[in-house]
Structures are given as structure tokens and as C-alpha cells.
Scaffold this motif. Structure first.
Motif, PDB file in Angstrom:
ATOM      1  N   HIS A  29       0.881  -1.293  -0.035  1.00  0.00           N
ATOM      2  CA  HIS A  29       0.041  -0.101  -0.136  1.00  0.00           C
ATOM      3  C   HIS A  29       0.869   1.394   0.074  1.00  0.00           C
ATOM      4  N   CYS A  30       0.280   2.228  -0.475  1.00  0.00           N
ATOM      5  CA  CYS A  30       1.124   3.651  -0.523  1.00  0.00           C
ATOM      6  C   CYS A  30       0.876   4.148   0.823  1.00  0.00           C
ATOM      7  N   HIS A  31       1.859   4.630   1.387  1.00  0.00           N
ATOM      8  CA  HIS A  31       1.883   5.051   3.028  1.00  0.00           C
ATOM      9  C   HIS A  31       1.464   6.520   2.981  1.00  0.00           C
ATOM     10  N   LYS A  32       1.296   7.230   1.780  1.00  0.00           N
ATOM     11  CA  LYS A  32       0.624   8.584   1.753  1.00  0.00           C
ATOM     12  C   LYS A  32      -0.626   8.468   1.711  1.00  0.00           C
ATOM     13  N   THR A  33      -1.129   7.790   0.742  1.00  0.00           N
ATOM     14  CA  THR A  33      -2.567   7.873   0.153  1.00  0.00           C
ATOM     15  C   THR A  33      -3.474   6.712   1.103  1.00  0.00           C
ATOM     16  N   LYS A  34      -2.751   5.732   1.499  1.00  0.00           N
ATOM     17  CA  LYS A  34      -3.253   4.588   2.235  1.00  0.00           C
ATOM     18  C   LYS A  34      -4.131   3.642   1.291  1.00  0.00           C
ATOM     19  N   LYS A  35      -3.759   3.829   0.062  1.00  0.00           N
ATOM     20  CA  LYS A  35      -4.413   3.038  -1.083  1.00  0.00           C
ATOM     21  C   LYS A  35      -3.669   1.589  -1.168  1.00  0.00           C
ATOM     22  N   ILE A  36      -4.455   0.555  -1.306  1.00  0.00           N
ATOM     23  CA  ILE A  36      -3.578  -0.630  -1.623  1.00  0.00           C
ATOM     24  C   ILE A  36      -3.337  -0.848  -2.966  1.00  0.00           C
TER      25      ILE A  36
END
Length: 99
Positions: free
Chosen positions: A56-63
Motif C-alpha cells: 500500500h501507499c503510505h501517503k494515500t493509504k491505498k492498496i
């Protein structure tokens, strides 16, 4: 209580606890099918649940997808920074042993 079985049934538990991101077992299994049970970067087949990481992206929280431990750790260690990743590729190519 079987901790191993519980974690297999709740693959997103760590994500939820540490990042507030939810992923159901059904969603996880669907991702594995879409990726043919392979790491999205290196293509290695996932041998078991422990070796299947939910990236996941740590900035957007998107998987983003499923990765093996090595690929997930690698992009994490390089801070998910495209410029650093490109420099790493350039570095490896520069010092590549000619066969």
C-alpha cells in the motif's frame, strides 16, 4: 484459539491495526486470482500467506497489490521513492558484470 488460522482468515489485520486500512479475505483472494498468485514485481509464486504482502501507499493509504516479502521490503527500504529506485537501477546497470 488458533492464531495462525485467524491471521490466514484476516489477511488485512496488520494493515488495519497499523495503518487503518481494511481488506477482507474475499478482496485478498480476488487480488491473488487477478495476479495469478504471483508477486506483482518479480513474478515469483506465493508459497504461503506469510510470504504474501499487501502493498500500500503510505501517503494515500491505498492498496496497490500483492508483493513477496523481498519486493515489499525493497521498495519500503527505498522509501517508495521513484527517483531513488531509478538511481538504484542506474547503479546496478553501471556496475553490472558483462557476461
Amino acid at each position: 484459539y488458533n492464531a495462525k488460522k485467524y491471521l490466514e482468515q484476516h489477511p488485512g489485520l496488520h494493515l488495519k491495526r497499523t495503518h487503518g486500512i481494511e481488506l477482507s479475505l474475499g478482496e485478498f483472494n480476488k487480488m491473488k486470482i487477478i495476479q495469478n498468485n504471483k508477486c506483482a514485481i518479480c513474478g515469483n509464486i506465493f508459497s504461503d500467506r506469510r510470504h504474501t504482502q499487501i502493498d500500500h501507499c503510505h501517503k494515500t493509504k491505498k492498496i496497490r497489490g500483492l508483493l513477496c516479502i523481498q519486493c515489499n521490503s525493497g521498495i519500503g527500504m527505498l522509501k517508495e521513492d521513484v527517483d531513488i529506485l531509478k538511481k538504484a537501477i542506474d547503479y546496478i546497470n553501471f556496475y553490472k558484470i558483462k557476461e
